[in-house]
Design an enzyme around this catalytic site. Structure first.
Site, PDB file in Angstrom:
ATOM      1  N   PHE A  12      41.546  13.218 -41.249  1.00  0.00           N
ATOM      2  CA  PHE A  12      42.473  12.895 -40.146  1.00  0.00           C
ATOM      3  C   PHE A  12      43.895  12.599 -40.648  1.00  0.00           C
ATOM      4  N   LEU A  36      35.394  18.276 -48.526  1.00  0.00           N
ATOM      5  CA  LEU A  36      34.933  18.787 -47.220  1.00  0.00           C
ATOM      6  C   LEU A  36      33.585  18.178 -46.837  1.00  0.00           C
ATOM      7  N   THR A  37      33.574  16.864 -46.716  1.00  0.00           N
ATOM      8  CA  THR A  37      32.400  16.183 -46.168  1.00  0.00           C
ATOM      9  C   THR A  37      32.390  16.455 -44.664  1.00  0.00           C
ATOM     10  N   PHE A  82      43.966   9.863 -50.089  1.00  0.00           N
ATOM     11  CA  PHE A  82      43.354   9.569 -48.785  1.00  0.00           C
ATOM     12  C   PHE A  82      41.830   9.683 -48.866  1.00  0.00           C
ATOM     13  N   THR A 134      43.671  -0.142 -46.656  1.00  0.00           N
ATOM     14  CA  THR A 134      43.495  -0.506 -45.249  1.00  0.00           C
ATOM     15  C   THR A 134      43.700  -1.999 -45.042  1.00  0.00           C
ATOM     16  N   ASP A 135      44.106  -2.364 -43.830  1.00  0.00           N
ATOM     17  CA  ASP A 135      44.248  -3.793 -43.513  1.00  0.00           C
ATOM     18  C   ASP A 135      42.890  -4.505 -43.503  1.00  0.00           C
ATOM     19  N   GLU A 136      41.793  -3.719 -43.442  1.00  0.00           N
ATOM     20  CA  GLU A 136      40.460  -4.346 -43.371  1.00  0.00           C
ATOM     21  C   GLU A 136      40.115  -5.119 -44.642  1.00  0.00           C
ATOM     22  N   TYR A 159      32.288  -0.841 -46.223  1.00  0.00           N
ATOM     23  CA  TYR A 159      33.493   0.015 -46.280  1.00  0.00           C
ATOM     24  C   TYR A 159      34.687  -0.784 -46.809  1.00  0.00           C
ATOM     25  N   SER A 162      34.486  -1.798 -50.392  1.00  0.00           N
ATOM     26  CA  SER A 162      34.729  -0.709 -51.353  1.00  0.00           C
ATOM     27  C   SER A 162      36.228  -0.422 -51.466  1.00  0.00           C
ATOM     28  N   LYS A 163      36.941  -0.534 -50.360  1.00  0.00           N
ATOM     29  CA  LYS A 163      38.401  -0.306 -50.407  1.00  0.00           C
ATOM     30  C   LYS A 163      39.079  -1.441 -51.185  1.00  0.00           C
ATOM     31  N   LEU A 199      36.848   5.025 -32.435  1.00  0.00           N
ATOM     32  CA  LEU A 199      36.907   4.605 -31.031  1.00  0.00           C
ATOM     33  C   LEU A 199      37.690   5.557 -30.115  1.00  0.00           C
ATOM     34  N   PRO A 214      30.498   3.678 -25.052  1.00  0.00           N
ATOM     35  CA  PRO A 214      29.901   2.481 -25.658  1.00  0.00           C
ATOM     36  C   PRO A 214      30.962   1.495 -26.145  1.00  0.00           C
ATOM     37  N   HIS A 291      31.050  -7.747 -37.272  1.00  0.00           N
ATOM     38  CA  HIS A 291      32.221  -7.148 -36.604  1.00  0.00           C
ATOM     39  C   HIS A 291      33.479  -8.027 -36.750  1.00  0.00           C
TER      40      HIS A 291
HETATM   41  P1  NAD Z   1      38.665  10.731 -42.744  1.00  0.00           P
HETATM   42  O1  NAD Z   1      37.261  10.269 -42.840  1.00  0.00           O
HETATM   43  O2  NAD Z   1      39.124  11.421 -41.517  1.00  0.00           O
HETATM   44  O3  NAD Z   1      38.986  11.718 -43.970  1.00  0.00           O
HETATM   45  C1  NAD Z   1      38.528  11.496 -45.267  1.00  0.00           C
HETATM   46  C2  NAD Z   1      38.687  12.792 -46.040  1.00  0.00           C
HETATM   47  O4  NAD Z   1      38.264  12.547 -47.394  1.00  0.00           O
HETATM   48  C3  NAD Z   1      37.825  13.955 -45.519  1.00  0.00           C
HETATM   49  O5  NAD Z   1      38.584  15.135 -45.476  1.00  0.00           O
HETATM   50  C4  NAD Z   1      36.713  14.071 -46.537  1.00  0.00           C
HETATM   51  O6  NAD Z   1      36.208  15.391 -46.665  1.00  0.00           O
HETATM   52  C5  NAD Z   1      37.431  13.622 -47.808  1.00  0.00           C
HETATM   53  N1  NAD Z   1      36.499  13.114 -48.819  1.00  0.00           N
HETATM   54  C6  NAD Z   1      35.496  12.211 -48.657  1.00  0.00           C
HETATM   55  N2  NAD Z   1      34.871  12.010 -49.835  1.00  0.00           N
HETATM   56  C7  NAD Z   1      35.493  12.781 -50.760  1.00  0.00           C
HETATM   57  C8  NAD Z   1      35.322  12.993 -52.157  1.00  0.00           C
HETATM   58  N3  NAD Z   1      34.344  12.363 -52.834  1.00  0.00           N
HETATM   59  N4  NAD Z   1      36.157  13.834 -52.789  1.00  0.00           N
HETATM   60  C9  NAD Z   1      37.134  14.491 -52.112  1.00  0.00           C
HETATM   61  N5  NAD Z   1      37.340  14.342 -50.788  1.00  0.00           N
HETATM   62  C10 NAD Z   1      36.529  13.490 -50.126  1.00  0.00           C
HETATM   63  O7  NAD Z   1      39.548   9.459 -43.066  1.00  0.00           O
HETATM   64  P2  NAD Z   1      40.970   9.020 -42.477  1.00  0.00           P
HETATM   65  O8  NAD Z   1      40.760   8.259 -41.237  1.00  0.00           O
HETATM   66  O9  NAD Z   1      41.883  10.184 -42.509  1.00  0.00           O
HETATM   67  O10 NAD Z   1      41.406   7.974 -43.602  1.00  0.00           O
HETATM   68  C11 NAD Z   1      42.096   8.423 -44.768  1.00  0.00           C
HETATM   69  C12 NAD Z   1      42.335   7.238 -45.672  1.00  0.00           C
HETATM   70  O11 NAD Z   1      43.112   6.260 -44.994  1.00  0.00           O
HETATM   71  C13 NAD Z   1      41.050   6.530 -46.100  1.00  0.00           C
HETATM   72  O12 NAD Z   1      41.187   6.176 -47.452  1.00  0.00           O
HETATM   73  C14 NAD Z   1      40.993   5.285 -45.221  1.00  0.00           C
HETATM   74  O13 NAD Z   1      40.355   4.240 -45.906  1.00  0.00           O
HETATM   75  C15 NAD Z   1      42.460   5.000 -45.009  1.00  0.00           C
HETATM   76  N6  NAD Z   1      42.825   4.351 -43.734  1.00  0.00           N
HETATM   77  C16 NAD Z   1      42.383   4.868 -42.545  1.00  0.00           C
HETATM   78  C17 NAD Z   1      42.805   4.275 -41.350  1.00  0.00           C
HETATM   79  C18 NAD Z   1      42.373   4.807 -40.006  1.00  0.00           C
HETATM   80  O14 NAD Z   1      42.614   4.162 -38.994  1.00  0.00           O
HETATM   81  N7  NAD Z   1      41.756   5.966 -39.928  1.00  0.00           N
HETATM   82  C19 NAD Z   1      43.652   3.159 -41.385  1.00  0.00           C
HETATM   83  C20 NAD Z   1      44.062   2.656 -42.629  1.00  0.00           C
HETATM   84  C21 NAD Z   1      43.650   3.269 -43.786  1.00  0.00           C
HETATM   85  O1  DAU Z   2      42.015  -1.062 -39.627  1.00  0.00           O
HETATM   86  C1  DAU Z   2      41.988   0.145 -40.318  1.00  0.00           C
HETATM   87  C2  DAU Z   2      40.611   0.772 -40.209  1.00  0.00           C
HETATM   88  O2  DAU Z   2      40.480   1.242 -38.871  1.00  0.00           O
HETATM   89  C3  DAU Z   2      40.399   1.908 -41.202  1.00  0.00           C
HETATM   90  O3  DAU Z   2      40.442   1.386 -42.507  1.00  0.00           O
HETATM   91  C4  DAU Z   2      39.052   2.607 -40.948  1.00  0.00           C
HETATM   92  O4  DAU Z   2      38.931   3.723 -41.814  1.00  0.00           O
HETATM   93  C5  DAU Z   2      39.022   3.076 -39.521  1.00  0.00           C
HETATM   94  O5  DAU Z   2      37.763   3.646 -39.236  1.00  0.00           O
HETATM   95  C6  DAU Z   2      39.282   1.901 -38.566  1.00  0.00           C
HETATM   96  O6  DAU Z   2      38.176   0.954 -38.583  1.00  0.00           O
HETATM   97  P1  DAU Z   2      37.622   0.267 -37.242  1.00  0.00           P
HETATM   98  O7  DAU Z   2      36.250  -0.163 -37.487  1.00  0.00           O
HETATM   99  O8  DAU Z   2      38.595  -0.717 -36.719  1.00  0.00           O
HETATM  100  O9  DAU Z   2      37.691   1.557 -36.255  1.00  0.00           O
HETATM  101  P2  DAU Z   2      36.649   2.125 -35.178  1.00  0.00           P
HETATM  102  O10 DAU Z   2      37.373   3.217 -34.454  1.00  0.00           O
HETATM  103  O11 DAU Z   2      35.327   2.428 -35.770  1.00  0.00           O
HETATM  104  O12 DAU Z   2      36.471   0.896 -34.185  1.00  0.00           O
HETATM  105  C7  DAU Z   2      37.585   0.313 -33.534  1.00  0.00           C
HETATM  106  C8  DAU Z   2      37.052  -0.844 -32.708  1.00  0.00           C
HETATM  107  O13 DAU Z   2      36.282  -0.325 -31.615  1.00  0.00           O
HETATM  108  C9  DAU Z   2      36.128  -1.772 -33.460  1.00  0.00           C
HETATM  109  O14 DAU Z   2      36.347  -3.102 -33.006  1.00  0.00           O
HETATM  110  C10 DAU Z   2      34.726  -1.316 -33.069  1.00  0.00           C
HETATM  111  C11 DAU Z   2      34.933  -0.815 -31.654  1.00  0.00           C
HETATM  112  N1  DAU Z   2      34.068   0.301 -31.223  1.00  0.00           N
HETATM  113  C12 DAU Z   2      34.011   1.405 -32.039  1.00  0.00           C
HETATM  114  C13 DAU Z   2      33.250   2.478 -31.676  1.00  0.00           C
HETATM  115  C14 DAU Z   2      33.147   3.695 -32.582  1.00  0.00           C
HETATM  116  C15 DAU Z   2      33.411   0.266 -30.007  1.00  0.00           C
HETATM  117  O15 DAU Z   2      33.501  -0.730 -29.268  1.00  0.00           O
HETATM  118  N2  DAU Z   2      32.673   1.346 -29.644  1.00  0.00           N
HETATM  119  C16 DAU Z   2      32.538   2.450 -30.425  1.00  0.00           C
HETATM  120  O16 DAU Z   2      31.825   3.406 -30.049  1.00  0.00           O
END
Ligand code: NAD
Ligand code: DAU
Length: 351
Positions: A12, A36-37, A82, A134-136, A159, A162-163, A199, A214, A291
């Site tokens: 993403f 490409l997971t 990423f 991530t802020d998590e 998750y 690990s970050k 979400l 949900p 949570h």
């Molecule tokens: P995503 O799950 O959409 O994408 C992850 C990508 O990494 C995928 O293309 C997957 O194929 C690739 N990947 C997974 N394992 C791999 C491996 N072993 N080797 C090579 N490629 C691999 O994730 P995203 O939401 O785009 O998040 C990207 C980064 O940003 C992550 O590190 C995540 O922790 C961080 N992040 C995400 C968010 C969010 O809201 N989505 C917020 C803050 C930080």
């Molecule tokens: O804060 C950054 C993080 O945000 C990233 O590091 C993660 O990679 C990313 O997945 C995201 O984590 P969250 O757990 O916050 O995102 P998610 O979209 O899974 O959930 C957002 C909120 O919505 C969380 O409080 C759980 C809730 N939720 C999620 C899903 C999938 C629901 O209530 N219903 C759902 O079906």
């Protein structure tokens, strides 16, 4: 011409970053390395696949040979990592792969970059390794206060743990070897190409197919939402101007409860596309284990030091995002592969 190694660029945020960078600069080369997971999708990169400044290599960040070969063949200037397993619910069901990719994989690319960049007197040229964290990693907030870069690390899910582990390893490479690194810690992103397990795309997808929406627990958990392009701009600024060894939080004070997010999506779809989409689709379901209640970023440091601030409000960004998913329903259908269907079924029952 600077060469960027972008790992996880078929996911993403990574794909949005590559598209943003190639639109903004015509004097850079990007090598996208992705395993490409289930979450990686080359369809995300259709608009740049023929760009001569872009190339794709299928590889696992945990693989020493594959990653070393890329550093041997190309004089990489920047690594932007990423690549990760990114979904909290999956980490609760199956933590092992999170440690493998998010900890061991990061250590692998970090070490290969160090060995390739290190010279007797320090590091060659203007190299930099940027870890997208991530802020998590900070854990959960109460009703008040924000995450600053000085908050202690207190992750709760496999998750986020690990970050956090990866962040500490990267910090150790800075402390020990003076390796040029930055870490960004961003809040929840949303926008085009997000896998519909998270979400916002999940709720949009379920609205479009009139499935149950949900909502975990009482729906009052809070996330701080950032439009993905604003995150991409922040990463670009950290690459160019971030002080070596520093952590930068990225967020824009867009805190919303989950139920507010869900109802906003329903209302927009109801008013603009389909009057059969109503609050009746909402179903409160069992809460996520462990949570986190609230996330909220204090963006003062990146704002003051790098002059970054977000340009898209939640109200504008969510409309853009819903419109994108509606226009790209084919993309949504294509990413819901067999494997994902099984996972979805396990979590939520029949589709
Ligand atoms: P995503 O799950 O959409 O994408 C992850 C990508 O990494 C995928 O293309 C997957 O194929 C690739 N990947 C997974 N394992 C791999 C491996 N072993 N080797 C090579 N490629 C691999 O994730 P995203 O939401 O785009 O998040 C990207 C980064 O940003 C992550 O590190 C995540 O922790 C961080 N992040 C995400 C968010 C969010 O809201 N989505 C917020 C803050 C930080
Ligand atoms: O804060 C950054 C993080 O945000 C990233 O590091 C993660 O990679 C990313 O997945 C995201 O984590 P969250 O757990 O916050 O995102 P998610 O979209 O899974 O959930 C957002 C909120 O919505 C969380 O409080 C759980 C809730 N939720 C999620 C899903 C999938 C629901 O209530 N219903 C759902 O079906």
């Amino acid at each position: 011409m600077k060469i960027y190694l972008v790992t996880g660029g078929a996911g993403f945020i990574g794909s949005n970053f590559i598209i943003y960078m190639l639109k903004t600069y015509n004097n850079i080369k990007i090598i996208n390395v992705d395993k490409l997971t289930y979450a990686g999708n080359l369809e995300n990169l259709k608009e740049v696949e023929n760009n001569l400044n872009y190339m794709f290599v299928k590889a696992d960040i945990c693989n020493k040979k594959e990653i070393s070969r890329i550093f041997y063949e190309y004089d990489i200037d920047y690594v932007v990592n990423f690549a990760a397993e990114s979904h909290v619910d999956r980490s609760i069901n199956d933590p092992e792969i999170f440690v493998r990719t998010n900890v061991l994989g990061v250590q692998n690319i970090l070490n290969i970059a160090k060995n390739s960049w290190e010279i007797d007197s320090g590091f060659k040229g203007e190299k930099k390794f940027v870890q997208i964290s991530t802020d998590e990693v900070y854990g959960s907030l109460g009703d008040t206060g924000y995450f600053t870069e000085n908050n202690p690390l207190d992750p709760h899910s496999p998750y986020s743990a690990s970050k956090a582990a990866a962040d500490l390893i990267i910090k150790s490479y800075y402390d020990t070897y003076s390796m040029p690194v930055n870490i960004t810690r961003c809040s929840n992103n949303y926008g085009p190409y997000q896998f519909p397990e998270k979400l916002i795309p999940l709720i949009i997808n379920n609205c479009l197919s009139k499935k149950v929406l949900p909502v975990y627990g009482d729906g009052l958990n809070i996330r701080d939402w950032l439009y993905v392009e604003d995150h991409c701009k922040a990463i670009d600024m950290v690459l160019k101007k971030g002080r070596i060894g520093e952590v930068y939080n990225v967020g824009g004070h867009n805190e919303r409860t989950n139920i507010h997010v869900v109802k906003t999506i329903i209302k927009y779809i109801y008013e603009n596309f389909d009057s059969a989409v109503t609050d009746d689709l909402i179903e409160y379901v069992k809460d996520r284990k462990g949570h986190d209640r609230r996330y909220g970023i204090d963006p003062t440091k990146i704002n003051k030091e790098l002059d970054w601030k977000p340009t898209t409000s939640f109200e504008t960004g969510i409309k853009k995002t819903i419109n994108w998913y509606i226009k790209n329903e084919e993309w949504l259908k294509n990413v819901i592969s067999e494997g994902y269907k099984n996972y979805y079924k396990k979590m939520y029952g029949d589709i």
